[in-house]
Design a protein around this motif. Structure first.
Motif, short mmCIF file in Angstrom:
data_model
loop_
_atom_site.label_atom_id
_atom_site.label_comp_id
_atom_site.label_asym_id
_atom_site.label_seq_id
_atom_site.Cartn_x
_atom_site.Cartn_y
_atom_site.Cartn_z
N ILE A 1 -11.30 28.29 -14.67
CA ILE A 1 -11.07 28.27 -16.12
C ILE A 1 -12.19 27.69 -17.02
N ASP A 2 -12.73 28.54 -17.82
CA ASP A 2 -14.09 28.12 -18.86
C ASP A 2 -13.44 27.17 -19.82
N LEU A 3 -12.37 27.75 -20.56
CA LEU A 3 -12.03 27.10 -21.96
C LEU A 3 -10.51 26.70 -21.94
N ILE A 4 -10.09 25.92 -22.44
CA ILE A 4 -8.70 25.47 -22.80
C ILE A 4 -8.43 25.61 -24.06
N PHE A 5 -7.56 26.18 -24.70
CA PHE A 5 -7.18 26.16 -26.07
C PHE A 5 -5.74 25.75 -26.42
N LEU A 6 -5.63 24.56 -26.90
CA LEU A 6 -4.49 23.91 -27.03
C LEU A 6 -3.75 23.88 -28.59
N HIS A 7 -2.52 24.23 -28.93
CA HIS A 7 -2.31 24.56 -30.33
C HIS A 7 -2.05 23.42 -30.95
N ALA A 8 -2.31 22.07 -30.37
CA ALA A 8 -2.07 20.91 -31.26
C ALA A 8 -2.86 20.00 -30.63
N ALA A 9 -3.48 18.88 -31.57
CA ALA A 9 -4.44 17.85 -30.86
C ALA A 9 -3.68 16.95 -29.96
N GLU B 1 -17.30 19.71 -19.26
CA GLU B 1 -17.13 20.50 -18.00
C GLU B 1 -16.50 21.83 -18.19
N VAL B 2 -15.22 21.56 -18.72
CA VAL B 2 -14.40 22.63 -19.17
C VAL B 2 -14.20 22.45 -20.58
N MET B 3 -14.77 23.47 -21.35
CA MET B 3 -14.68 23.47 -22.80
C MET B 3 -13.25 23.35 -23.46
N MET B 4 -13.00 22.88 -24.40
CA MET B 4 -11.71 22.69 -25.24
C MET B 4 -11.65 22.78 -26.55
N MET B 5 -10.74 23.36 -27.16
CA MET B 5 -10.45 23.27 -28.67
C MET B 5 -9.01 23.08 -28.89
N SER B 6 -8.80 22.54 -29.95
CA SER B 6 -7.12 22.66 -30.52
C SER B 6 -7.04 22.92 -31.95
N SER B 7 -5.85 22.91 -32.25
CA SER B 7 -5.70 23.48 -33.72
C SER B 7 -4.94 22.86 -34.76
N ASN B 8 -4.96 21.69 -34.86
CA ASN B 8 -4.37 21.23 -36.04
C ASN B 8 -5.11 20.05 -36.65
N GLY B 9 -6.29 19.42 -36.15
CA GLY B 9 -7.25 18.48 -36.73
C GLY B 9 -6.60 17.13 -36.82
N ALA B 10 -5.72 16.74 -35.90
CA ALA B 10 -5.09 15.29 -35.91
C ALA B 10 -6.29 14.25 -35.54
N PRO B 11 -5.82 12.98 -35.75
CA PRO B 11 -6.79 11.98 -35.59
C PRO B 11 -7.36 11.93 -34.07
N VAL B 12 -6.10 12.17 -33.35
CA VAL B 12 -6.64 11.90 -31.73
C VAL B 12 -7.65 13.26 -31.36
N GLY B 13 -7.55 14.27 -32.11
CA GLY B 13 -8.61 15.50 -31.83
C GLY B 13 -9.80 15.20 -32.31
#
Length: 346
Positions: free
Chosen positions: A215-223, A242-254
């Motif tokens: 797996i190259d990238l993990i896309f999570l729908h919330a931080a 090492e594993v790229m990541m992104m998420s999609s709500n912009g919360a402080p933890v993100g």
């Protein structure tokens, strides 16, 4: 006694005057039915809606369903009996709440959909982020990251959805996958984290890293799901980036995970603007006045009202957050609410 009575009367008159003034300042009560308080977006939505509604003259009371559909249905019944000025609903399950919405509107109580769009029955107003567009922006980011890593757009993506009963996550998935279909060398593995539980996301990441170590990238729908994902990656011996990541709500933890190097990108969900839009239109909603389609400025964001089969719908754009702009106070995840008060739309 004759000396006491005039003083007492003065106190009573003053108290009545203060009560009358307070009643004049508070137009009426709005109930907000929040689906859960498990993540920072939901807790932030309570404070943001309360703040903006107060600015336009409304008192807000909140009921938390703890992610239980039957609890929220019962809450709707209870609130309908109270006959508030309006109900703001973020549905646990968009299909199951349809009869409750219809019952409230039949009783003359306006229903406003916040964050979780319901299209199967009319509501009086809907305020949402451009969720399909969030998915599309995330696809653009994935394209760029995979190309940077491999020299071309190829590789494997693990997409961790939220609960499949929530149209927010389904729309993001739709926008993301429709755009990624242009890249046949990209494989997407999609798994839902039921009830938006972070622990479920952590288990998914742990299991999938064993089943798909490439797996190259993990896309999570919330931080908040990303926090559990990072814990699973650390347990597997992975380092930040090492594993790229992104998420999609912009919360402080993100935003914190961006600063620490674990997350490459957050695609923000504009919480403050979504809440402000409801306050801006609440007078028209309560008074059952026409809401006109067109472009509106909501906290500086160009937002569009359309009249859909399910009623007036405002869509508010998000933004890409990276390490270059992560400290911008405009992002709700930096927990700096706007200082300028919103005004009712005339």
């Amino acid at each position: 006694m004759k000396r006491i009575i005039p003083g007492l009367l003065s106190v009573l008159v003053l108290g009545l005057s203060m009560l009358t003034t307070a009643m004049a300042q508070t137009k009426s009560t709005v109930y907000y039915l929040v689906p859960t308080l498990l993540d920072e977006f939901q807790t932030g939505s309570v404070s943001a809606l309360e703040m903006f509604l107060e600015q336009t003259g409304y008192e807000m009371k909140t009921l938390n369903a703890d992610n239980k559909t039957d609890v929220q249905q019962s809450q709707m019944n209870d609130v309908i009996a109270l006959k508030p000025a309006a109900i703001v609903l973020a549905a646990v399950d968009f299909n199951a709440l349809k009869p409750s919405i219809e019952a409230a509107r039949a009783a003359g109580i306006p229903v406003v959909e916040f964050d979780r769009q319901i299209t199967s029955t009319p509501s009086d107003f809907t305020s949402v982020a451009g969720t399909i567009e969030i998915g599309q922006v995330a696809a653009d980011q994935a394209e760029e990251m995979l190309k940077t890593r491999h020299g071309e757009v190829k590789g494997k993506i693990l997409q961790v959805l939220g609960d499949p009963g929530d149209p927010y996550t389904l729309d993001i998935q739709k926008g993301f996958e429709e755009k990624m279909i242009a890249f046949p060398d990209v494989t997407i593995v999609s798994v839902p984290a039921m009830q938006w539980e972070a622990s479920n996301a952590g288990t998914i990441v742990s299991d999938q890293m064993l089943a798909n170590p490439d797996i190259d990238l993990i896309f999570l729908h919330a931080a908040h799901l990303s926090v559990a994902a990072v814990a699973s990656l650390e347990a597997a011996g992975k380092k930040p980036g090492e594993v790229m990541m992104m998420s999609s709500n912009g919360a402080p933890v993100g935003l914190d995970l961006i600063r620490k190097g674990w997350l490459n990108t957050e695609v923000e969900q504009p919480l403050y603007a979504q809440a402000a839009a409801i306050a801006m239109f609440m007078d028209k909603i309560v008074e059952k006045q026409e809401i006109k389609p067109g472009e509106y400025d909501v906290l500086g964001l160009k937002s569009v009202v359309t009249i859909e089969d399910w009623g007036p719908n405002i869509k508010i754009p998000g933004a890409v957050i990276t390490k270059e702009n992560v400290d911008d106070p405009a992002f709700w995840g930096n927990m700096k609410p706007p200082t300028a008060a919103v005004e009712s739309v005339k």
